[in-house]
Design an enzyme around this catalytic site. Structure first.
Site, mmCIF file in Angstrom:
data_model
loop_
_atom_site.group_PDB
_atom_site.id
_atom_site.type_symbol
_atom_site.label_atom_id
_atom_site.label_comp_id
_atom_site.label_asym_id
_atom_site.label_seq_id
_atom_site.Cartn_x
_atom_site.Cartn_y
_atom_site.Cartn_z
ATOM 1 N N HIS A 35 39.031 47.429 32.890
ATOM 2 C CA HIS A 35 38.677 47.428 34.313
ATOM 3 C C HIS A 35 39.921 47.621 35.181
ATOM 4 C CE1 HIS A 35 36.494 45.777 37.953
ATOM 5 N NE2 HIS A 35 37.738 45.425 38.257
ATOM 6 N N GLU A 36 40.960 46.837 34.919
ATOM 7 C CA GLU A 36 42.174 46.917 35.735
ATOM 8 C C GLU A 36 42.859 48.261 35.591
ATOM 9 O OE1 GLU A 36 42.618 44.805 37.964
ATOM 10 O OE2 GLU A 36 41.220 43.291 37.227
ATOM 11 N N HIS A 77 41.623 50.790 37.956
ATOM 12 C CA HIS A 77 42.295 50.759 39.263
ATOM 13 C C HIS A 77 43.610 51.526 39.209
ATOM 14 C CE1 HIS A 77 39.461 48.064 41.075
ATOM 15 N NE2 HIS A 77 39.771 47.015 40.331
#
Length: 303
Positions: A211-212, A215
């Site tokens: 997920h990170e 980003h």
């Protein structure tokens, strides 16, 4: 009667003890949103979303990046920094970084992005393991490796801020800039207990780092803006979502924007950029694939 009440009380105490030894998964929370984005980044995603060039340098660069071959494979060098408190340095085993790399590559393999782990650092530092404000920047200035296209992930046993992770969005730092604090900050902070076989029940399959990293590659949350109106995450094929997901609500399906046009009224709970539990995640959309390639080509490749 007194005996029955006593036995009932003891039973409740036993249940409470069992619950405390095996706590329920905490809801996912991430410290990254548009409030942490540069003006250049926001101009870029607006230009990509509207498919129009405003004449600004960011808009022109965004469309030039869009026109690059976004089907070519991207190979990203990665460095994992394991940062533990003194009393928790045994919580992260030698096998966990490789398992985390495998989780990253499994998640991104269908989207033309793969990660090459070039180094692992092991650090015991109580302040760095929390990573609060000045200690976080101090840690990153000491540990960060590679260039702006190198993914540095700091796996901290006691990550501050009540989040499982946070990550920097790409910016034009590499385009002739010399802001060393911004450059040093580039990368992701991830709770080390979310690594595969970590202690964070429900979130210990390595998907927080997935997920990170989304980003880091230029994606926003699918629920960005927490509204059924507006641009959301600036990507058209992710359904509008007013609230982040807790767990994996499939029956009944979660639908926070049922009045939106289109056939898919359900929230994208299986998307890596929501807040679901690790077992709920399945992948990205076609346009998220394109966005990651656009943003990498524009901001990171060659820098």
């Amino acid at each position: 009667m007194i005996k029955q009440l006593l036995l009932a009380s003891l039973g409740l105490l036993a249940l409470a003890a069992a619950d405390s030894s095996n706590p329920q998964p905490k809801p996912f929370d991430c410290g990254t949103d548009t409030a942490h984005a540069s003006e250049d980044f926001l101009n870029t995603i607006q230009s990509l979303h509207s498919n129009q060039a405003s004449g600004s340098p960011a808009a022109r660069a965004a469309l030039a990046a869009r026109d690059k071959d976004n089907n070519s494979a991207i190979s990203v060098d990665a460095v994992f920094h394991i940062v533990a408190k003194q009393d928790k340095k045994g919580d992260i085993t030698n096998d966990m970084p490789q398992a985390q790399l495998d989780a990253l590559n499994e998640a991104y393999k269908d989207y033309g992005i793969q990660f090459n782990l070039i180094n692992i650092t092991w650090n015991t530092n109580d302040a760095w393991a929390v990573g609060d404000k000045d200690a976080d920047l101090e840690m990153k200035k000491a540990l960060r490796q590679g260039t702006y296209r190198t993914l540095n992930i700091y796996f901290q046993t006691d990550l501050s801020g009540g989040v499982l992770g946070r990550c920097t969005l790409p910016s034009n730092i590499a385009n002739g800039k010399s802001d060393t604090s911004v450059y040093a900050n580039d990368g992701c902070n991830v709770n080390a207990n979310t690594m595969p076989d970590g202690a964070m029940d429900g979130y210990n399959r390595g998907k927080t780092a997935v997920h990170e990293t989304g980003h880091w590659l230029g994606l926003l949350h699918t629920f960005e803006g927490n509204s059924c109106d507006g641009p959301g995450d600036y990507i058209d094929d992710t359904p509008m979502e007013k609230e982040s997901t807790d767990g994996c609500p499939t029956n009944p399906p979660k639908s926070t924007c049922p009045q939106q046009p289109g056939s898919d009224k359900n929230d994208p709970i299986h998307n890596f950029m929501d807040y679901s539990t690790d077992g709920c995640y399945e992948g990205f959309t076609a346009m998220q694939h394109d966005r990651m390639h656009y943003m990498y080509n524009m901001y990171r490749d060659g820098n």
